[in-house]
Design a protein around this motif. Sequence first.
Motif, PDB file in Angstrom:
ATOM      1  N   SER A   1       0.657  -1.310   0.188  1.00 21.91           N
ATOM      2  CA  SER A   1      -0.029   0.004  -0.042  1.00 21.91           C
ATOM      3  C   SER A   1       1.005   1.130   0.189  1.00 21.91           C
ATOM      4  O   SER A   1       0.610   2.284  -0.762  1.00 21.91           O
ATOM      5  CB  SER A   1      -0.961  -0.106   1.329  1.00 21.91           C
ATOM      6  N   LEU A   2       1.845   1.337   0.837  1.00 23.19           N
ATOM      7  CA  LEU A   2       2.912   2.156   0.919  1.00 23.19           C
ATOM      8  C   LEU A   2       3.318   2.721  -0.474  1.00 23.19           C
ATOM      9  O   LEU A   2       3.473   3.893  -0.845  1.00 23.19           O
ATOM     10  CB  LEU A   2       3.687   2.229   2.072  1.00 23.19           C
ATOM     11  N   ALA A   3       3.878   1.578  -1.178  1.00 20.71           N
ATOM     12  CA  ALA A   3       4.622   1.836  -2.311  1.00 20.71           C
ATOM     13  C   ALA A   3       3.961   1.984  -3.535  1.00 20.71           C
ATOM     14  O   ALA A   3       4.281   2.396  -4.664  1.00 20.71           O
ATOM     15  CB  ALA A   3       5.503   0.657  -2.392  1.00 20.71           C
ATOM     16  N   GLY A   4       2.671   1.498  -3.157  1.00 22.38           N
ATOM     17  CA  GLY A   4       1.651   1.866  -4.486  1.00 22.38           C
ATOM     18  C   GLY A   4       1.632   0.527  -5.481  1.00 22.38           C
ATOM     19  O   GLY A   4       1.550   0.608  -6.565  1.00 22.38           O
ATOM     20  N   ALA A   5       1.961  -0.614  -4.864  1.00 24.46           N
ATOM     21  CA  ALA A   5       2.427  -1.639  -5.425  1.00 24.46           C
ATOM     22  C   ALA A   5       1.195  -2.342  -5.708  1.00 24.46           C
ATOM     23  O   ALA A   5       0.246  -2.606  -4.912  1.00 24.46           O
ATOM     24  CB  ALA A   5       3.420  -2.649  -4.950  1.00 24.46           C
ATOM     25  N   LYS A   6       1.151  -3.347  -6.691  1.00 26.25           N
ATOM     26  CA  LYS A   6       0.010  -4.145  -7.086  1.00 26.25           C
ATOM     27  C   LYS A   6      -0.093  -5.471  -6.433  1.00 26.25           C
ATOM     28  O   LYS A   6       0.796  -6.030  -6.303  1.00 26.25           O
ATOM     29  CB  LYS A   6      -0.153  -4.532  -8.654  1.00 26.25           C
ATOM     30  N   LEU A   7      -1.395  -5.701  -5.893  1.00 27.00           N
ATOM     31  CA  LEU A   7      -1.377  -6.979  -4.948  1.00 27.00           C
ATOM     32  C   LEU A   7      -1.490  -8.049  -5.865  1.00 27.00           C
ATOM     33  O   LEU A   7      -2.083  -7.971  -6.922  1.00 27.00           O
ATOM     34  CB  LEU A   7      -2.483  -6.972  -4.251  1.00 27.00           C
ATOM     35  N   PRO A   8      -1.162  -9.232  -5.716  1.00 27.84           N
ATOM     36  CA  PRO A   8      -1.217 -10.638  -6.656  1.00 27.84           C
ATOM     37  C   PRO A   8      -2.796 -11.069  -6.513  1.00 27.84           C
ATOM     38  O   PRO A   8      -3.494 -10.711  -5.424  1.00 27.84           O
ATOM     39  CB  PRO A   8      -0.284 -11.342  -5.917  1.00 27.84           C
ATOM     40  N   PRO A   9      -3.131 -11.560  -7.557  1.00 30.33           N
ATOM     41  CA  PRO A   9      -4.761 -12.081  -7.525  1.00 30.33           C
ATOM     42  C   PRO A   9      -5.037 -13.455  -6.846  1.00 30.33           C
ATOM     43  O   PRO A   9      -5.223 -14.192  -7.307  1.00 30.33           O
ATOM     44  CB  PRO A   9      -4.751 -12.264  -8.976  1.00 30.33           C
ATOM     45  N   VAL A  10      -4.603 -13.476  -5.460  1.00 29.99           N
ATOM     46  CA  VAL A  10      -4.823 -14.319  -4.719  1.00 29.99           C
ATOM     47  C   VAL A  10      -5.331 -13.925  -3.327  1.00 29.99           C
ATOM     48  O   VAL A  10      -5.484 -12.820  -3.066  1.00 29.99           O
ATOM     49  CB  VAL A  10      -3.436 -14.958  -4.405  1.00 29.99           C
ATOM     50  N   ILE A  11      -5.953 -15.061  -2.326  1.00 24.74           N
ATOM     51  CA  ILE A  11      -6.374 -14.508  -1.244  1.00 24.74           C
ATOM     52  C   ILE A  11      -5.423 -14.153  -0.345  1.00 24.74           C
ATOM     53  O   ILE A  11      -4.215 -14.767  -0.099  1.00 24.74           O
ATOM     54  CB  ILE A  11      -7.070 -15.801  -0.573  1.00 24.74           C
ATOM     55  N   LEU A  12      -5.291 -12.816   0.312  1.00 23.28           N
ATOM     56  CA  LEU A  12      -4.179 -12.455   1.152  1.00 23.28           C
ATOM     57  C   LEU A  12      -5.016 -12.477   2.494  1.00 23.28           C
ATOM     58  O   LEU A  12      -6.185 -12.134   2.816  1.00 23.28           O
ATOM     59  CB  LEU A  12      -3.952 -11.022   1.122  1.00 23.28           C
ATOM     60  N   ASP A  13      -4.185 -12.941   3.675  1.00 22.47           N
ATOM     61  CA  ASP A  13      -4.642 -13.028   5.252  1.00 22.47           C
ATOM     62  C   ASP A  13      -4.290 -11.748   5.748  1.00 22.47           C
ATOM     63  O   ASP A  13      -4.414 -11.645   6.995  1.00 22.47           O
ATOM     64  CB  ASP A  13      -4.195 -14.290   5.772  1.00 22.47           C
ATOM     65  N   GLY A  14      -3.465 -10.778   5.373  1.00 25.64           N
ATOM     66  CA  GLY A  14      -3.213  -9.812   5.987  1.00 25.64           C
ATOM     67  C   GLY A  14      -3.928  -8.470   5.746  1.00 25.64           C
ATOM     68  O   GLY A  14      -4.660  -8.259   4.718  1.00 25.64           O
ATOM     69  N   PHE A  15      -3.677  -7.401   6.666  1.00 20.74           N
ATOM     70  CA  PHE A  15      -4.443  -6.227   6.513  1.00 20.74           C
ATOM     71  C   PHE A  15      -3.333  -4.952   6.630  1.00 20.74           C
ATOM     72  O   PHE A  15      -2.346  -5.034   7.288  1.00 20.74           O
ATOM     73  CB  PHE A  15      -5.143  -5.975   7.778  1.00 20.74           C
ATOM     74  N   ASP A  16      -3.682  -3.986   5.758  1.00 19.10           N
ATOM     75  CA  ASP A  16      -2.786  -2.938   5.644  1.00 19.10           C
ATOM     76  C   ASP A  16      -2.977  -2.080   7.065  1.00 19.10           C
ATOM     77  O   ASP A  16      -3.980  -1.521   7.557  1.00 19.10           O
ATOM     78  CB  ASP A  16      -3.668  -2.018   4.560  1.00 19.10           C
TER      79      ASP A  16
END
Length: 444
Positions: free
Chosen positions: A287-302
């Motif tokens: 989020s801080l870097a403006g990076a694109k997240l992968p198209p998978v289920i993520l278990d983390g939160f910003d």
Amino acid sequence: MRDSFCGGGWAAVVEPPRASLLTGRYQTRSGIFPGVFYPGSIGGLPLNETTIAEVLKPLGYATAAVGKWHLGYGANGKFLPTKQGFDQYLGIPYSHDQGPCHNLTCFPPDVKCFGVCDVGVVTVPLVHNDKIKQQPVNFLDLEKAYSNFATNFIITSVKKNQPFFLYYPSHHTHYPQYAGTRAAGHSLRGPFGDALFEFDSTIGNLITTLEKMGVANNTLVFFTADNGPELMRMSRGGNSGPLRCGKGTTYDGGMREPAIAFWPGVIEAGVTHEMASTLDIFPTIASLAGAKLPPVILDGFDMSDLLFHKGKSKREAMMFYPTDPNKKYGLFAVRLGKYKAHFYTRGATHSSTTPDQDCSEFAVLKAHDPPLIFDLEADPSEHYPLLLDERPDIQAVLVQIKKVKAEFEATMVFGESQISKGQNPALEPCCNPECYPKPTCCHC
């Protein structure tokens, strides 16, 4: 603003939190179970899993890893950091006790390492990128090499005006402890303290380098740990304080770790008791870097609101798997807010030697129906389970916990177990691969 990040090391043993930190996903999704990787392990962190380094690379970041990788070595080093988005790597590709150490020097002038470590395998190698630089590693010079590598990486990146990501999973203070001449004997805590003192000195070097290069105010530095203390080593294994048990268990002594976030001028000094996880590091950095997240289920939160605005954590629950998760038992415990429910408990070899018999390897698997529920704010030691019959409010909490558990487990698709792929002695890192007889001939 130019952003740069330095990372640190949640779970009962080593690999799960490393995989979770780098991918933002529970280890069950990526198959990093059961147990840990060894020098000859066939599997590793799957190459189709996306790491922090891999989402930052398209944005022009320089990326480096230094220290303990422990996410697989594989044939021809196929699972090393340089295959997972890192430009550079210097370190031991697994735990530094996963090779014979009884004849190696851990403290000057020639104090041999405590214990024998793993026998019948190659001595521990020092790997630079994908090449073995030294075997066995010289523990007395290792931290100096790490410090030089990390500080040079920062200096080079700044001179190139390039944002950077440095991941430093330290070997300290894992068994066997070690320290060079500038740290040995400098603490009141014996070998454990000396090892920690040496690691602290390296962190000081990194912070000083950031300041000298004028990028301290543009750099997020984040410290945390992978799991609780290895109590079977007694005073050499660390201490979980008031928390129950330690490494290998799903009690808080095995899973709960402190964290420090440092960003001068951006993060205001203070303490928070909000809940967060190493799973949250990936989406926060992205989020801080403006990076694109992968198209998978993520278990983390910003964690941005929590870190920069003293806001509430987006994380309401935490899931706890044992060292050998499987579909039959599922989650061992769930934390929701300040309440933690244990559906199963079990001791562990890593937490033996303590007076608490529930921590010992002889404390067999117990199912709890209804689950044991603890108020972690009033009872962080998890000694006094709340009585459901006397607390209608806790009955309502249990209903909510079971709902959260069911919803989470409905999304969980277990990846193929990478560790169950087994081991092949031919895959053990050897600086002289054609030598004979192995493993003793692997020396350079």
